[in-house]
Design a protein around this motif. Structure first.
Motif, PDB file in Angstrom:
ATOM      1  N   MET A 153      24.522  73.184  88.112  1.00 39.17           N
ATOM      2  CA  MET A 153      24.208  74.109  87.023  1.00 39.17           C
ATOM      3  C   MET A 153      22.712  74.130  86.755  1.00 39.17           C
ATOM      4  O   MET A 153      22.129  75.185  86.483  1.00 39.17           O
ATOM      5  CB  MET A 153      24.932  73.667  85.756  1.00 39.17           C
ATOM      6  CG  MET A 153      26.427  73.697  85.868  1.00 39.17           C
ATOM      7  SD  MET A 153      27.077  75.325  85.629  1.00 39.17           S
ATOM      8  CE  MET A 153      27.454  75.250  83.906  1.00 39.17           C
ATOM      9  N   ALA A 154      22.085  72.973  86.836  1.00 42.16           N
ATOM     10  CA  ALA A 154      20.639  72.918  86.603  1.00 42.16           C
ATOM     11  C   ALA A 154      19.902  73.726  87.673  1.00 42.16           C
ATOM     12  O   ALA A 154      18.930  74.423  87.375  1.00 42.16           O
ATOM     13  CB  ALA A 154      20.175  71.460  86.604  1.00 42.16           C
ATOM     14  N   ALA A 157      20.405  77.375  86.925  1.00 40.41           N
ATOM     15  CA  ALA A 157      19.649  77.784  85.743  1.00 40.41           C
ATOM     16  C   ALA A 157      18.193  78.071  86.092  1.00 40.41           C
ATOM     17  O   ALA A 157      17.521  78.830  85.385  1.00 40.41           O
ATOM     18  CB  ALA A 157      19.739  76.692  84.675  1.00 40.41           C
ATOM     19  N   ARG A 158      17.711  77.456  87.170  1.00 37.22           N
ATOM     20  CA  ARG A 158      16.314  77.693  87.564  1.00 37.22           C
ATOM     21  C   ARG A 158      16.198  78.782  88.619  1.00 37.22           C
ATOM     22  O   ARG A 158      15.104  79.103  89.046  1.00 37.22           O
ATOM     23  CB  ARG A 158      15.718  76.390  88.122  1.00 37.22           C
ATOM     24  CG  ARG A 158      15.517  75.318  87.069  1.00 37.22           C
ATOM     25  CD  ARG A 158      14.572  74.242  87.553  1.00 37.22           C
ATOM     26  NE  ARG A 158      15.103  73.501  88.687  1.00 37.22           N
ATOM     27  CZ  ARG A 158      15.862  72.405  88.575  1.00 37.22           C
ATOM     28  NH1 ARG A 158      16.195  71.953  87.379  1.00 37.22           N
ATOM     29  NH2 ARG A 158      16.305  71.770  89.632  1.00 37.22           N
ATOM     30  N   GLN A 166      20.549  85.849  82.721  1.00 35.94           N
ATOM     31  CA  GLN A 166      20.779  85.113  81.472  1.00 35.94           C
ATOM     32  C   GLN A 166      20.044  85.781  80.325  1.00 35.94           C
ATOM     33  O   GLN A 166      20.559  85.906  79.218  1.00 35.94           O
ATOM     34  CB  GLN A 166      20.289  83.675  81.613  1.00 35.94           C
ATOM     35  CG  GLN A 166      21.173  82.815  82.497  1.00 35.94           C
ATOM     36  CD  GLN A 166      20.563  81.444  82.680  1.00 35.94           C
ATOM     37  OE1 GLN A 166      20.789  80.565  81.877  1.00 35.94           O
ATOM     38  NE2 GLN A 166      19.764  81.270  83.709  1.00 35.94           N
ATOM     39  N   ARG A 170      21.653  87.457  76.936  1.00 33.44           N
ATOM     40  CA  ARG A 170      21.260  87.091  75.568  1.00 33.44           C
ATOM     41  C   ARG A 170      20.852  88.313  74.753  1.00 33.44           C
ATOM     42  O   ARG A 170      21.159  88.440  73.592  1.00 33.44           O
ATOM     43  CB  ARG A 170      20.092  86.109  75.628  1.00 33.44           C
ATOM     44  CG  ARG A 170      20.558  84.697  75.545  1.00 33.44           C
ATOM     45  CD  ARG A 170      19.393  83.753  75.601  1.00 33.44           C
ATOM     46  NE  ARG A 170      19.693  82.759  76.606  1.00 33.44           N
ATOM     47  CZ  ARG A 170      18.836  82.234  77.440  1.00 33.44           C
ATOM     48  NH1 ARG A 170      17.583  82.610  77.436  1.00 33.44           N
ATOM     49  NH2 ARG A 170      19.212  81.330  78.285  1.00 33.44           N
TER      50      ARG A 170
ATOM     51  N   THR B   4      12.558  82.283  80.048  1.00 31.15           N
ATOM     52  CA  THR B   4      12.744  81.519  78.807  1.00 31.15           C
ATOM     53  C   THR B   4      12.817  80.053  79.135  1.00 31.15           C
ATOM     54  O   THR B   4      13.261  79.661  80.212  1.00 31.15           O
ATOM     55  CB  THR B   4      14.055  81.901  78.086  1.00 31.15           C
ATOM     56  OG1 THR B   4      15.133  81.520  78.911  1.00 31.15           O
ATOM     57  CG2 THR B   4      14.104  83.374  77.778  1.00 31.15           C
ATOM     58  N   SER B   6      14.746  77.761  77.684  1.00 31.22           N
ATOM     59  CA  SER B   6      16.098  77.191  77.677  1.00 31.22           C
ATOM     60  C   SER B   6      16.820  77.442  78.997  1.00 31.22           C
ATOM     61  O   SER B   6      17.691  76.680  79.385  1.00 31.22           O
ATOM     62  CB  SER B   6      16.920  77.776  76.530  1.00 31.22           C
ATOM     63  OG  SER B   6      17.065  79.165  76.711  1.00 31.22           O
ATOM     64  N   ALA B   7      16.455  78.531  79.685  1.00 26.38           N
ATOM     65  CA  ALA B   7      17.135  78.818  80.950  1.00 26.38           C
ATOM     66  C   ALA B   7      16.754  77.845  82.034  1.00 26.38           C
ATOM     67  O   ALA B   7      17.436  77.744  83.047  1.00 26.38           O
ATOM     68  CB  ALA B   7      16.802  80.239  81.401  1.00 26.38           C
ATOM     69  N   GLY B   8      15.672  77.116  81.809  1.00 35.93           N
ATOM     70  CA  GLY B   8      15.274  76.150  82.829  1.00 35.93           C
ATOM     71  C   GLY B   8      16.115  74.903  82.814  1.00 35.93           C
ATOM     72  O   GLY B   8      16.014  74.056  83.691  1.00 35.93           O
ATOM     73  N   SER B   9      16.936  74.755  81.826  1.00 40.25           N
ATOM     74  CA  SER B   9      17.825  73.584  81.757  1.00 40.25           C
ATOM     75  C   SER B   9      19.260  74.064  81.780  1.00 40.25           C
ATOM     76  O   SER B   9      19.576  75.145  81.326  1.00 40.25           O
ATOM     77  CB  SER B   9      17.539  72.824  80.446  1.00 40.25           C
ATOM     78  OG  SER B   9      18.660  72.082  80.085  1.00 40.25           O
ATOM     79  N   ALA B  10      20.132  73.216  82.308  1.00 41.39           N
ATOM     80  CA  ALA B  10      21.543  73.608  82.357  1.00 41.39           C
ATOM     81  C   ALA B  10      22.302  73.112  81.147  1.00 41.39           C
ATOM     82  O   ALA B  10      23.494  73.235  81.073  1.00 41.39           O
ATOM     83  CB  ALA B  10      22.197  73.067  83.619  1.00 41.39           C
ATOM     84  N   ARG B  13      23.519  76.043  75.637  1.00 38.91           N
ATOM     85  CA  ARG B  13      23.792  77.449  75.840  1.00 38.91           C
ATOM     86  C   ARG B  13      23.531  77.878  77.279  1.00 38.91           C
ATOM     87  O   ARG B  13      24.263  78.688  77.851  1.00 38.91           O
ATOM     88  CB  ARG B  13      22.924  78.260  74.882  1.00 38.91           C
ATOM     89  CG  ARG B  13      23.175  79.741  74.991  1.00 38.91           C
ATOM     90  CD  ARG B  13      22.402  80.498  73.939  1.00 38.91           C
ATOM     91  NE  ARG B  13      22.643  81.916  74.074  1.00 38.91           N
ATOM     92  CZ  ARG B  13      22.155  82.828  73.253  1.00 38.91           C
ATOM     93  NH1 ARG B  13      21.400  82.454  72.254  1.00 38.91           N
ATOM     94  NH2 ARG B  13      22.409  84.104  73.449  1.00 38.91           N
ATOM     95  N   GLY B  14      22.470  77.319  77.897  1.00 31.68           N
ATOM     96  CA  GLY B  14      22.165  77.667  79.290  1.00 31.68           C
ATOM     97  C   GLY B  14      23.342  77.371  80.191  1.00 31.68           C
ATOM     98  O   GLY B  14      23.696  78.183  81.049  1.00 31.68           O
ATOM     99  N   ALA B  15      23.973  76.227  79.994  1.00 34.09           N
ATOM    100  CA  ALA B  15      25.121  75.862  80.826  1.00 34.09           C
ATOM    101  C   ALA B  15      26.286  76.815  80.618  1.00 34.09           C
ATOM    102  O   ALA B  15      26.959  77.221  81.569  1.00 34.09           O
ATOM    103  CB  ALA B  15      25.546  74.428  80.500  1.00 34.09           C
ATOM    104  N   GLU B  17      26.077  79.909  79.717  1.00 31.83           N
ATOM    105  CA  GLU B  17      25.746  81.193  80.342  1.00 31.83           C
ATOM    106  C   GLU B  17      25.934  81.130  81.850  1.00 31.83           C
ATOM    107  O   GLU B  17      26.470  82.059  82.462  1.00 31.83           O
ATOM    108  CB  GLU B  17      24.299  81.571  80.013  1.00 31.83           C
ATOM    109  CG  GLU B  17      24.132  82.013  78.564  1.00 31.83           C
ATOM    110  CD  GLU B  17      22.672  82.107  78.157  1.00 31.83           C
ATOM    111  OE1 GLU B  17      21.802  81.736  78.973  1.00 31.83           O
ATOM    112  OE2 GLU B  17      22.405  82.545  77.032  1.00 31.83           O
ATOM    113  N   ILE B  18      25.509  80.027  82.443  1.00 26.26           N
ATOM    114  CA  ILE B  18      25.679  79.885  83.891  1.00 26.26           C
ATOM    115  C   ILE B  18      27.168  79.864  84.243  1.00 26.26           C
ATOM    116  O   ILE B  18      27.613  80.511  85.184  1.00 26.26           O
ATOM    117  CB  ILE B  18      25.004  78.582  84.390  1.00 26.26           C
ATOM    118  CG1 ILE B  18      23.489  78.673  84.229  1.00 26.26           C
ATOM    119  CG2 ILE B  18      25.357  78.309  85.837  1.00 26.26           C
ATOM    120  CD1 ILE B  18      22.819  79.670  85.127  1.00 26.26           C
TER     121      ILE B  18
END
Lengths: 174, 221
Positions: A153-154, A157-158, A166, A170, B4, B6-10, B13-15, B17-18
């Protein structure tokens, strides 16, 4: 003979589309995914009493599918079963104008993960198996599922393509 | 394109969304109705091929016995107060069968018992029935009586031919005693947890429809 064909047909009908889509997310082309799933179900039918008696028949079927997918990557597939009925609504997921590019971006991002990470994400979040079921399918510990999913997931996310999606999600808000 | 933090971390909320993106990752893929009849035909053909391979393999093995200089195949049944059980005298160089040992060695499963394993040649600890019609694949070792708090006495039963019906019945006798126990696996052979009342070498008589076989398993304290 303990071959409950009606039960098997219901088992297939309930899971076929999800398994085909999962096989695509695991890296197969659509046609190869259909054939891999058909082969997985054929193997399940060959051992149907055992599958039916398993603690978790769905996990069993996915375990067979992963095995077939792994082997499909090594050789060209030649055994697809032709069939005529097509889905009544192939774009059931929403507006094609937005869902297609987004879905393709996600698939591309999944393809950039390693195989183990992709398997965990597909089983855990696309198929919606629990951590325990995912662990059972992959033959790993539930804790490993959790850590592997977190790393994957990390990475997603990148991924530049997914960061954009994403942000759009939002902005559209709940 | 906007980025953003926050999107750089899982996390958080980022998790979520992913995870949502992964859930929708195949929304554009149309899938037709399953060709169930063809799948069933393929499954039946697969089962038939497996039976032919098994029968051919058994015929080759029998034909090879004289070549190997084997004079006789003897099944030694466990006797009172003599825990080492079923031994199959094939030749002096043959590996010892699993029998009634506390730790059963891992070996490649018979071809007919491999369905469902991800490895095409899975190596698992298993005990083959005396007639060769069923295997007990041990998912936990050692088997323990009383059961261990760490693991279940989980055994996967796989018959050579799926022709039985009804429950799979296990009549167990503790070798050298009159202690017996009966266990049933509903739905036929498959995954099971088999707890037995005492430690020791158990002779298991197995029945499923017309299938009958036997084998020995050791439970340790």
């Amino acid at each position: 003979m303990e071959y409950d064909r009606t039960g098997f047909e219901a088992f297939v009908a309930e899971r076929y589309a999800t398994m085909v889509r999962a096989a695509v997310l695991l890296g197969l082309r659509h046609a190869d995914a259909e054939d891999a799933v058909q082969e997985a179900f054929a193997r399940c039918f060959a051992a149907w009493p055992r599958v039916r008696a398993a603690d978790d028949p769905q996990a069993y079927a996915f375990r067979v599918l992963l095995n077939v997918v792994r082997r499909a990557g090594r050789r060209r597939w030649t055994g697809e079963l032709p069939h005529a009925e097509m889905s009544a609504d192939p774009m059931a997921g929403g507006d094609p104008a937005t869902t297609v590019p987004q879905a393709q971006s996600v698939r591309a991002a999944l393809a950039r993960l390693n195989r183990a990470q992709r398997q965990v994400l597909v089983l855990r979040y696309f198929v919606d198996l629990t951590e325990v079921q995912t662990a059972r399918v992959l033959g790993i510990a539930p804790g490993t599922v959790k850590s592997r999913a977190a790393r994957a997931m990390a990475l997603l996310a990148r991924d530049p393509d997914l960061v954009e999606h994403q942000v759009h999600a939002r902005e559209e808000g709940p | 394109m906007t980025r953003t933090g926050s999107a750089g971390s899982a996390g958080g909320r980022g998790a979520e969304e992913i995870a949502g993106l992964v859930r929708r990752a195949a929304d554009d893929l149309g899938v037709g109705a399953p060709p169930t009849a063809a799948i069933v035909r393929r499954g039946l053909a697969r089962r038939h091929r497996a039976r032919v391979r098994t029968a051919t393999g058994a015929a080759v093995a029998v034909a090879a016995l004289p070549v190997l200089g084997v004079g006789a195949v003897r099944l030694a049944r466990p006797q009172a107060a003599s825990p080492p059980a079923a031994t199959i005298a094939v030749s002096s160089s043959a590996p010892a069968p699993a029998g009634c040992t506390a730790v059963v060695p891992s070996r490649v499963l018979p071809a007919w018992a491999r369905t469902g394993f991800s490895d095409p040649e899975p190596s698992e600890p298993y005990v083959l029935g005396d007639r060769g019609d069923i295997v007990a694949i041990l998912f936990a070792q050692p088997l323990q009586a009383p059961p261990s708090a760490d693991h279940n006495n989980k055994i996967l039963w796989v018959p050579r031919v799926w022709t039985g019906s009804g429950p799979f019945v296990i009549d167990a006798t503790l070798v050298g005693t009159t202690v017996t126990a009966r266990r049933q696996v509903e739905g036929g052979p498959g995954p099971s947890i088999i707890d037995l009342p005492q430690a020791g070498c158990w002779q298991l008589h197995l029945r499923w429809g017309t299938l009958e076989d036997s084998l020995q398993l050791r439970y340790v304290p």
